[in-house]
Motif scaffolding. Structure first.
Motif, PDB file in Angstrom:
ATOM      1  N   GLU A  20       0.824  -1.207   0.000  1.00 42.60           N
ATOM      2  CA  GLU A  20       0.000   0.000   0.000  1.00 42.60           C
ATOM      3  C   GLU A  20       0.858   1.257   0.000  1.00 42.60           C
ATOM      4  OE1 GLU A  20      -2.486  -0.558   3.384  1.00 42.60           O
ATOM      5  OE2 GLU A  20      -4.003  -1.712   2.281  1.00 42.60           O
ATOM      6  N   GLN A  21       2.002   1.210   0.658  1.00 43.64           N
ATOM      7  CA  GLN A  21       2.871   2.386   0.703  1.00 43.64           C
ATOM      8  C   GLN A  21       3.712   2.521  -0.560  1.00 43.64           C
ATOM      9  OE1 GLN A  21       4.539   3.387   4.714  1.00 43.64           O
ATOM     10  NE2 GLN A  21       3.719   1.375   5.275  1.00 43.64           N
ATOM     11  N   LEU A  22       3.972   1.416  -1.240  1.00 42.19           N
ATOM     12  CA  LEU A  22       4.659   1.506  -2.528  1.00 42.19           C
ATOM     13  C   LEU A  22       3.724   2.037  -3.606  1.00 42.19           C
ATOM     14  CD1 LEU A  22       6.831  -1.749  -2.756  1.00 42.19           C
ATOM     15  CD2 LEU A  22       7.624   0.595  -2.419  1.00 42.19           C
ATOM     16  N   ASP A  23       2.460   1.595  -3.567  1.00 42.47           N
ATOM     17  CA  ASP A  23       1.492   2.033  -4.575  1.00 42.47           C
ATOM     18  C   ASP A  23       1.043   3.473  -4.357  1.00 42.47           C
ATOM     19  OD1 ASP A  23       1.585  -0.433  -5.776  1.00 42.47           O
ATOM     20  OD2 ASP A  23      -0.147  -1.225  -4.701  1.00 42.47           O
ATOM     21  N   ASN A  24       0.894   3.871  -3.096  1.00 40.25           N
ATOM     22  CA  ASN A  24       0.437   5.218  -2.756  1.00 40.25           C
ATOM     23  C   ASN A  24       1.388   5.817  -1.725  1.00 40.25           C
ATOM     24  OD1 ASN A  24      -2.244   5.174  -4.220  1.00 40.25           O
ATOM     25  ND2 ASN A  24      -2.496   3.409  -2.864  1.00 40.25           N
ATOM     26  N   PRO A  25       2.480   6.389  -2.187  1.00 36.59           N
ATOM     27  CA  PRO A  25       3.477   6.908  -1.242  1.00 36.59           C
ATOM     28  C   PRO A  25       2.859   7.879  -0.246  1.00 36.59           C
ATOM     29  CG  PRO A  25       4.314   6.967  -3.488  1.00 36.59           C
ATOM     30  CD  PRO A  25       2.865   6.602  -3.583  1.00 36.59           C
ATOM     31  N   PRO A  26       3.003   7.620   1.050  1.00 34.60           N
ATOM     32  CA  PRO A  26       2.436   8.524   2.055  1.00 34.60           C
ATOM     33  C   PRO A  26       3.177   9.849   2.077  1.00 34.60           C
ATOM     34  CG  PRO A  26       3.792   6.840   3.102  1.00 34.60           C
ATOM     35  CD  PRO A  26       3.714   6.480   1.643  1.00 34.60           C
ATOM     36  N   GLY A  27       2.443  10.913   2.387  1.00 35.88           N
ATOM     37  CA  GLY A  27       3.060  12.229   2.381  1.00 35.88           C
ATOM     38  C   GLY A  27       3.941  12.491   3.581  1.00 35.88           C
ATOM     39  N   GLN A  28       3.763  11.732   4.651  1.00 38.06           N
ATOM     40  CA  GLN A  28       4.500  11.999   5.883  1.00 38.06           C
ATOM     41  C   GLN A  28       5.541  10.924   6.192  1.00 38.06           C
ATOM     42  OE1 GLN A  28       1.486  12.480   8.864  1.00 38.06           O
ATOM     43  NE2 GLN A  28       0.867  14.498   8.114  1.00 38.06           N
ATOM     44  N   GLY A  29       6.011  10.237   5.194  1.00 41.62           N
ATOM     45  CA  GLY A  29       7.035   9.230   5.422  1.00 41.62           C
ATOM     46  C   GLY A  29       6.453   7.846   5.628  1.00 41.62           C
ATOM     47  N   THR A  30       7.279   6.850   5.423  1.00 43.47           N
ATOM     48  CA  THR A  30       6.839   5.467   5.521  1.00 43.47           C
ATOM     49  C   THR A  30       6.879   4.979   6.968  1.00 43.47           C
ATOM     50  OG1 THR A  30       9.104   4.739   5.099  1.00 43.47           O
ATOM     51  CG2 THR A  30       7.637   4.931   3.199  1.00 43.47           C
ATOM     52  N   SER A  31       6.170   3.886   7.214  1.00 44.29           N
ATOM     53  CA  SER A  31       6.186   3.274   8.545  1.00 44.29           C
ATOM     54  C   SER A  31       5.780   1.817   8.414  1.00 44.29           C
ATOM     55  CB  SER A  31       5.238   4.001   9.506  1.00 44.29           C
ATOM     56  OG  SER A  31       3.896   3.832   9.099  1.00 44.29           O
ATOM     57  N   LEU A  32       6.176   1.036   9.391  1.00 41.38           N
ATOM     58  CA  LEU A  32       5.860  -0.387   9.403  1.00 41.38           C
ATOM     59  C   LEU A  32       5.611  -0.796  10.848  1.00 41.38           C
ATOM     60  CD1 LEU A  32       5.727  -2.448   7.067  1.00 41.38           C
ATOM     61  CD2 LEU A  32       8.017  -3.200   7.700  1.00 41.38           C
TER      62      LEU A  32
END
Length: 495
Positions: free
Chosen positions: A385-397
């Protein structure tokens, strides 16, 4: 000529005015009526008023609050859910939620391999330098900063790998969602939702496959070999809108295990006593079933499973889910006597095996999304989901044990994925076994500025990357079984 109203015209005009007033319906104006406010009646007390679909099995026909807590007399959701325990079978709650009736099973399950995952955890941690084994996955350390390859491996385990354990409800693909704790096996889930609140004493294989999917034992029993991640492998193509990735990644359909083809379920060999860590309440550890335990049985030896019986000097298995009767074949080929103490049964009888070589894992704070577009299928919905729709506030897991979120993603790829040529080597017992490169891991890490902190850290020496395992792809040995045996046997014991 000037117009004058005659008496006749005056009468007609007066009549028309009166008629117009009558037709206009002039009435005395009234103040508008106030709208009637319908008050929403309070729901009758009791959980069933909001959850009428819940049906319990006869053995668990208890009040909802016996397991879930809450207030059954609360007339609003807020009042009714005060003190609610949403997952009473979770490992943190199961002593209270399940232990009142199942004290022995709960105590044994808590130390079982299904709950602790200690074998898998310690194999990875030892390969990256750990000196002491852990008793459970919950003991894996968390690290504010990554200072060593072992720290990096710990972070990998907690945030990317360990999605299939009793503390976690699984990934969000249709067939990888499940309950937690006892409910992971004993409550049925399909298409991402719980299909019944009736507890199953004997779980079907679909329950096992909620965890045992991908290129791990369990999926191979059904002949499934996971596709590669690259864009070219996104098949089969479907136009009916049906889900093509119920387990996260599409799979090749290979030959299933012969036991599965004959109608045996996972629990026909792997009993609850084995999986739950105990046996008959006596505190003994159940021995894992072996091929020879059934197929090498002869009169006078113990019967290895409680769903086996002796009929006319032959072992007969009764399938736990269907009751189907299956005669257990005996070992009759002379090769069994010749090689029985030199090679594990699967060396000849496995039809194929998992062979994922070069598993590369990259922890990165700010991934270059276009560069990963061809590897956007990752077998992790959270990552995808984060690869398809890059979050505006940085990645997280999320941490898959305590649910805490941390910045950065773990991205994954393979050098080679093959099944057709099982890898054969000599185990610590001196016998030939099928091996797989389960520890052929290569860890890397880059920070938010794309500075490389760890680069391709692998397991050394190379031989330690391969571990023996038992493929669940059993079939007939075929005419060329010697080609697997002779080249791999030590010279001094070759026939």
């Amino acid at each position: 000529m000037p117009f004058r109203l005659t008496t006749k015209n005056r009468v007609i005009l007066l009549f028309l005015c009166l008629l117009a007033l009558a037709l206009s319906g002039c009435k005395e104006s009234k103040a508008p009526e106030k709208p009637v406010v319908q008050e929403t009646p309070a729901r009758p007390p009791g959980c069933e008023s909001c959850h009428p679909e819940v049906r319990l099995d006869p053995s668990h026909n208890l009040a909802c609050t016996d397991c879930h807590g809450g207030n059954p007399k609360g007339a609003t959701q807020e009042l009714a859910h005060a003190g609610l325990i949403s997952q009473p079978a979770h490992p943190d709650q199961m002593q209270k939620g399940c232990g009142g009736c199942h004290a022995r099973q709960v105590a044994e399950a808590a130390t079982s391999l299904h709950f602790t995952a200690k074998n898998e955890v310690n194999a990875v941690r030892t390969a990256f330098g750990a000196q002491a084994p852990l008793a459970s996955l919950t003991q894996i350390p968390t690290h504010e900063t990554i200072g060593s390859s072992l720290d990096l491996a710990d972070d990998l385990l907690r945030r990317r790998c360990l999605r299939c354990h009793a503390y976690n409800s699984g990934d969000s693909y249709p067939e990888t969602v499940r309950g937690t704790g006892c409910a992971a096996c004993h409550l049925a889930y399909t298409n991402g939702t719980m299909t019944s609140h009736a507890f199953s004493k004997s779980p079907g294989d679909s329950q096992c496959l909620h965890c045992h999917y991908g290129n791990f034992v369990g999926a191979d029993y059904y002949g499934r070999f996971e596709h590669d991640f690259n864009l070219e492998y996104r098949t089969p193509y479907r136009t009916d809108g049906s889900e093509t990735r119920p387990y996260g990644v599409e799979f090749h359909q290979l030959a299933p295990d012969i036991h599965q083809q004959k109608g045996m379920a996972c629990i026909d060999c792997h009993s609850g006593a084995e999986l739950m860590g105990g046996h008959s309440g006596a505190g003994k550890k159940e021995k894992a079933v072996t091929c020879l335990g059934c197929h090498g049985w002869r009169t006078g030896l113990p019967i290895p499973l409680d769903n086996l019986q002796v009929e006319e000097n032959r072992l007969v298995l009764f399938a736990r889910l269907t009751g189907k009767k299956l005669v257990v074949p005996k070992l009759v080929h002379p090769a069994h006597k010749q090689y029985g103490k030199k090679a594990h049964c699967t060396v000849c009888h496995s039809q194929w095996s998992f062979n994922d070589q070069g598993t590369h894992l990259l922890r990165i704070d700010n991934p270059d999304h276009p560069a990963w577009s061809r590897l956007s299928v990752q077998g992790s919905r959270e990552v995808e989901e984060q690869l398809d729709n890059p979050p505006g506030q940085g990645t997280s897991l999320r941490d898959k044990i305590n649910e805490a979120s941390s910045p950065s993603l773990w991205l994954k790829g393979y050098e080679l994925r093959r099944w057709e040529s099982p890898l054969i080597g000599i185990g610590t017992d001196g016998m030939l076994h099928i091996f797989r490169p389960i520890l052929d891991l290569h860890l890397s890490m880059a920070d938010a500025n794309k500075k490389v902190l760890f680069d391709n850290v692998g397991v050394a020496p190379r031989q330690q990357r391969y571990l023996p395992y038992t493929p669940h792809t059993v079939g007939k040995a075929g005419a060329f079984f010697n080609e697997r045996l002779t080249p791999n046997l030590p010279t001094e014991i070759q026939p």
